[in-house]
Design a protein around this motif. Structure first.
Motif, PDB file in Angstrom:
ATOM      1  N   MET A  22      11.828 -13.275  -3.886  1.00 33.79           N
ATOM      2  CA  MET A  22      10.391 -13.385  -3.659  1.00 33.79           C
ATOM      3  C   MET A  22       9.595 -12.111  -3.925  1.00 33.79           C
ATOM      4  SD  MET A  22      10.352 -15.804  -0.282  1.00 33.79           S
ATOM      5  CE  MET A  22      10.999 -17.474  -0.331  1.00 33.79           C
ATOM      6  N   CYS A  70       5.843  -9.569  -1.452  1.00 30.34           N
ATOM      7  CA  CYS A  70       5.518 -10.959  -1.133  1.00 30.34           C
ATOM      8  C   CYS A  70       4.562 -11.016   0.062  1.00 30.34           C
ATOM      9  CB  CYS A  70       6.794 -11.730  -0.821  1.00 30.34           C
ATOM     10  SG  CYS A  70       6.530 -13.466  -0.445  1.00 30.34           S
ATOM     11  N   LYS A  71       3.454 -11.727  -0.100  1.00 30.76           N
ATOM     12  CA  LYS A  71       2.426 -11.787   0.944  1.00 30.76           C
ATOM     13  C   LYS A  71       2.532 -13.040   1.815  1.00 30.76           C
ATOM     14  CE  LYS A  71       0.163  -8.027  -0.317  1.00 30.76           C
ATOM     15  NZ  LYS A  71       0.945  -7.621  -1.496  1.00 30.76           N
ATOM     16  N   ALA A  72       3.454 -13.930   1.487  1.00 29.24           N
ATOM     17  CA  ALA A  72       3.590 -15.169   2.259  1.00 29.24           C
ATOM     18  C   ALA A  72       4.026 -14.865   3.691  1.00 29.24           C
ATOM     19  CB  ALA A  72       4.599 -16.098   1.591  1.00 29.24           C
ATOM     20  N   LEU A  98       6.444 -15.426   6.169  1.00 29.23           N
ATOM     21  CA  LEU A  98       7.817 -15.919   6.100  1.00 29.23           C
ATOM     22  C   LEU A  98       8.518 -15.774   7.449  1.00 29.23           C
ATOM     23  CD1 LEU A  98       8.687 -14.258   2.688  1.00 29.23           C
ATOM     24  CD2 LEU A  98       8.331 -16.704   3.084  1.00 29.23           C
ATOM     25  N   SER A 113       2.421 -17.381  -6.216  1.00 34.25           N
ATOM     26  CA  SER A 113       2.347 -16.953  -4.815  1.00 34.25           C
ATOM     27  C   SER A 113       1.867 -18.083  -3.913  1.00 34.25           C
ATOM     28  CB  SER A 113       1.415 -15.745  -4.682  1.00 34.25           C
ATOM     29  OG  SER A 113       1.932 -14.629  -5.379  1.00 34.25           O
ATOM     30  N   ALA A 114       0.941 -18.900  -4.432  1.00 30.30           N
ATOM     31  CA  ALA A 114       0.442 -20.029  -3.645  1.00 30.30           C
ATOM     32  C   ALA A 114       1.554 -21.036  -3.375  1.00 30.30           C
ATOM     33  CB  ALA A 114      -0.719 -20.696  -4.375  1.00 30.30           C
ATOM     34  N   TYR A 115       2.393 -21.283  -4.378  1.00 27.07           N
ATOM     35  CA  TYR A 115       3.511 -22.207  -4.172  1.00 27.07           C
ATOM     36  C   TYR A 115       4.545 -21.620  -3.211  1.00 27.07           C
ATOM     37  CZ  TYR A 115       1.992 -25.586  -7.683  1.00 27.07           C
ATOM     38  OH  TYR A 115       1.298 -26.549  -8.366  1.00 27.07           O
ATOM     39  N   VAL A 116       4.724 -20.292  -3.222  1.00 27.02           N
ATOM     40  CA  VAL A 116       5.621 -19.665  -2.248  1.00 27.02           C
ATOM     41  C   VAL A 116       5.053 -19.834  -0.843  1.00 27.02           C
ATOM     42  CG1 VAL A 116       6.588 -17.468  -1.448  1.00 27.02           C
ATOM     43  CG2 VAL A 116       6.643 -18.039  -3.876  1.00 27.02           C
ATOM     44  N   ASP A 117       3.730 -19.744  -0.702  1.00 32.43           N
ATOM     45  CA  ASP A 117       3.097 -20.021   0.594  1.00 32.43           C
ATOM     46  C   ASP A 117       3.432 -21.437   1.061  1.00 32.43           C
ATOM     47  OD1 ASP A 117       1.801 -17.677   1.376  1.00 32.43           O
ATOM     48  OD2 ASP A 117       0.089 -18.064   0.072  1.00 32.43           O
ATOM     49  N   SER A 176       6.921 -21.612   2.274  1.00 32.62           N
ATOM     50  CA  SER A 176       7.079 -21.059   3.623  1.00 32.62           C
ATOM     51  C   SER A 176       6.651 -22.075   4.680  1.00 32.62           C
ATOM     52  CB  SER A 176       6.284 -19.756   3.766  1.00 32.62           C
ATOM     53  OG  SER A 176       4.891 -19.991   3.787  1.00 32.62           O
TER      54      SER A 176
END
Length: 256
Positions: A76, A80-82, A84, A125-129, A132
């Motif tokens: 990530m 990574c700003k998500a 988590l 990044s939005a999809y990583v959000d 999470s």
């Protein structure tokens, strides 16, 4: 941010997945097919099809991969700003709808990572959000409890964290046991209970992963690698390396 098929991770040697290591970035792995063993923070468990694991940055881990294992590994990134999880997660995603959702998220992350269009980084990044959020929801009803006794897990978790900070200093198992306020026998027994490996094996794994990484990714002289990992001499390092990998450092570097 990087994404790979799980099979690709182990294609250049088992040490790339099986040897205990820590990463400086959060890591997520989705096993779509196959089965094996994974060790996270010193505690081992089995994985099988439709199992997912989240491993926070700085958490020691390793897992075995064979030809029958298929899935996706997502690194990530350090920035990574998500939002988590703070602790490792093991999720068994049994529901078909949720399995499809997982596949959808990972496929879209992959598409945006390789996309050259404007805003692709933000889209990934939005999809990583969203991933999470998916993990958080799944954790409420599909997370897997650890099977080893809590006291053993806590001891080995503390041991692996200490290794990560001190493995370059030449400390042996007795030194680590003393720092943890216990005997080497107690520490090794706890490691065996939690992950099936001795304290010495865990320590050697971490050192050898770092050695393999330096040998394959840099041109640092072997003598300097030996010194940086706390070995008393290059000759002792070469013997220890060959005993574990089957090759001396020079040959290993040439072949990789």
């Amino acid at each position: 941010m990087r994404i790979f098929p799980v099979s690709q991770l182990g294609a250049k040697g088992k040490w790339r997945t099986e040897a205990m290591r820590t990463l400086s970035e959060p890591f997520f792995v989705w096993f779509k097919r196959g089965q094996g063993r994974i060790t996270i923070g010193g505690s081992s468990s089995n994985y099988s099809m439709n199992n997912a694991f989240f491993i926070p940055a700085g958490t020691m881990h390793g897992f075995d991969v064979n030809l029958n294992v298929f899935g996706t590994a997502l690194f990530m990134g350090r920035n990574c700003k998500a939002v988590l999880p703070e602790q490792p997660l093991h999720l068994r995603v049994r529901d078909g709808i949720h399995q499809t959702e997982m596949t959808f998220l990972l496929e879209n992350i992959q598409r945006e990572i390789f996309n050259t269009n404007v805003g692709s980084d933000r889209a990934a990044s939005a999809y990583v959000d969203l991933l999470s959020v998916f993990m958080q929801r799944q954790a409420t009803h599909s997370s897997v409890a650890q099977s080893s006794p809590k006291s053993s897990r806590e001891i080995v978790e503390a041991f692996t964290k200490l290794i990560e900070n001190e493995f370059r200093n030449g400390f042996n198992v007795s030194d680590f046991a003393q720092k943890l306020g216990m005997t080497p026998t107690h520490l090794t027994r706890s490691c065996k209970i939690a992950c099936g490996k001795s304290a010495l094996q865990i320590l050697q794994d971490r050192k050898m992963f770092e050695a393999c990484k330096l040998l394959t990714e840099t041109q640092v002289p072997i003598g300097d690698i030996s010194q940086s990992l706390g070995f008393v001499s290059p000759a002792y390092f070469s013997r220890a390396f060959a005993q574990i990998t089957g090759k001396n450092p020079t040959d290993f570097r040439k072949l990789n």
